[in-house]
Design a protein around this motif. Structure first.
Motif, PDB file in Angstrom:
ATOM      1  N   ALA A   2       8.514  41.001  32.915  1.00  0.00           N
ATOM      2  CA  ALA A   2       8.751  42.295  33.256  1.00  0.00           C
ATOM      3  C   ALA A   2       7.954  43.551  32.640  1.00  0.00           C
ATOM      4  N   LEU A   3       7.438  42.827  31.607  1.00  0.00           N
ATOM      5  CA  LEU A   3       6.430  43.707  30.805  1.00  0.00           C
ATOM      6  C   LEU A   3       5.308  44.229  31.549  1.00  0.00           C
ATOM      7  N   GLY A   4       4.911  43.697  32.609  1.00  0.00           N
ATOM      8  CA  GLY A   4       3.835  43.969  33.375  1.00  0.00           C
ATOM      9  C   GLY A   4       2.662  43.354  33.128  1.00  0.00           C
ATOM     10  N   VAL A   5       1.274  43.714  33.175  1.00  0.00           N
ATOM     11  CA  VAL A   5       0.220  42.957  33.033  1.00  0.00           C
ATOM     12  C   VAL A   5      -0.382  42.797  31.488  1.00  0.00           C
ATOM     13  N   THR A   6      -0.317  43.856  30.534  1.00  0.00           N
ATOM     14  CA  THR A   6      -0.559  43.905  29.492  1.00  0.00           C
ATOM     15  C   THR A   6       0.766  44.307  28.343  1.00  0.00           C
ATOM     16  N   THR A   7       0.582  43.937  27.265  1.00  0.00           N
ATOM     17  CA  THR A   7       1.687  44.682  26.254  1.00  0.00           C
ATOM     18  C   THR A   7       0.937  44.978  25.163  1.00  0.00           C
ATOM     19  N   ASP A   8       1.469  45.522  23.949  1.00  0.00           N
ATOM     20  CA  ASP A   8       0.985  45.758  22.844  1.00  0.00           C
ATOM     21  C   ASP A   8       0.981  44.608  21.788  1.00  0.00           C
ATOM     22  N   VAL A   9       0.576  44.879  20.708  1.00  0.00           N
ATOM     23  CA  VAL A   9       0.683  43.570  19.519  1.00  0.00           C
ATOM     24  C   VAL A   9       2.075  43.463  19.010  1.00  0.00           C
ATOM     25  N   VAL A  10       2.748  44.493  18.734  1.00  0.00           N
ATOM     26  CA  VAL A  10       4.000  44.573  18.216  1.00  0.00           C
ATOM     27  C   VAL A  10       4.817  43.843  19.210  1.00  0.00           C
ATOM     28  N   THR A  11       4.887  43.997  20.439  1.00  0.00           N
ATOM     29  CA  THR A  11       5.884  43.529  21.356  1.00  0.00           C
ATOM     30  C   THR A  11       5.485  41.944  21.446  1.00  0.00           C
ATOM     31  N   ALA A  12       4.058  41.838  21.621  1.00  0.00           N
ATOM     32  CA  ALA A  12       3.621  40.208  21.665  1.00  0.00           C
ATOM     33  C   ALA A  12       4.128  39.498  20.337  1.00  0.00           C
ATOM     34  N   ALA A  13       3.919  40.118  19.120  1.00  0.00           N
ATOM     35  CA  ALA A  13       4.448  39.340  18.051  1.00  0.00           C
ATOM     36  C   ALA A  13       5.933  39.242  18.148  1.00  0.00           C
TER      37      ALA A  13
END
Length: 103
Positions: free
Chosen positions: A32-43
């Motif tokens: 549900a995040l979409g195509v990309t996300t930020d570093v903090v969310t990925a972490a």
């Protein structure tokens, strides 16, 4: 004048600190995040701290490919899904096979 740092002494009657809760990410949440996300969310999804994630991103050793635009980092969600050993192709909207056989 001395260069002592002032620290606050905890109150004896203060309630105990609540343990930090970490979010549990499901496959649906990640998709549900979409195509990309930020570093903090990925972490958070990978179980890394914010500082570690940025350190790895700067060093070029983040466990997922990174898109860098200037000083901004973006993480492709497909790369996150692959790192988590999940199929990066989205499920079909009708619940059927996302890759139907060729006629």
């Amino acid at each position: 004048m001395s260069d002592r740092r002032r620290t606050r002494t905890p109150s004896l009657n203060a309630p105990p600190a609540e343990p930090a809760t970490t979010r549990r990410w499901t496959e649906v949440d990640v998709r549900a995040l979409g195509v990309t996300t930020d570093v903090v969310t990925a972490a958070q999804i990978l179980g890394l701290s914010r500082n570690t994630a940025y350190r790895l991103a700067r060093a070029g050793t983040f466990p997922v490919p990174i898109i860098q635009a200037g000083h901004q980092y973006r993480i492709p969600v497909a790369g996150l899904l692959t790192a988590l050993h999940l199929d990066p192709t989205p499920p079909a909207a009708d619940g059927g096979d996302p890759h139907p056989p060729a006629p």
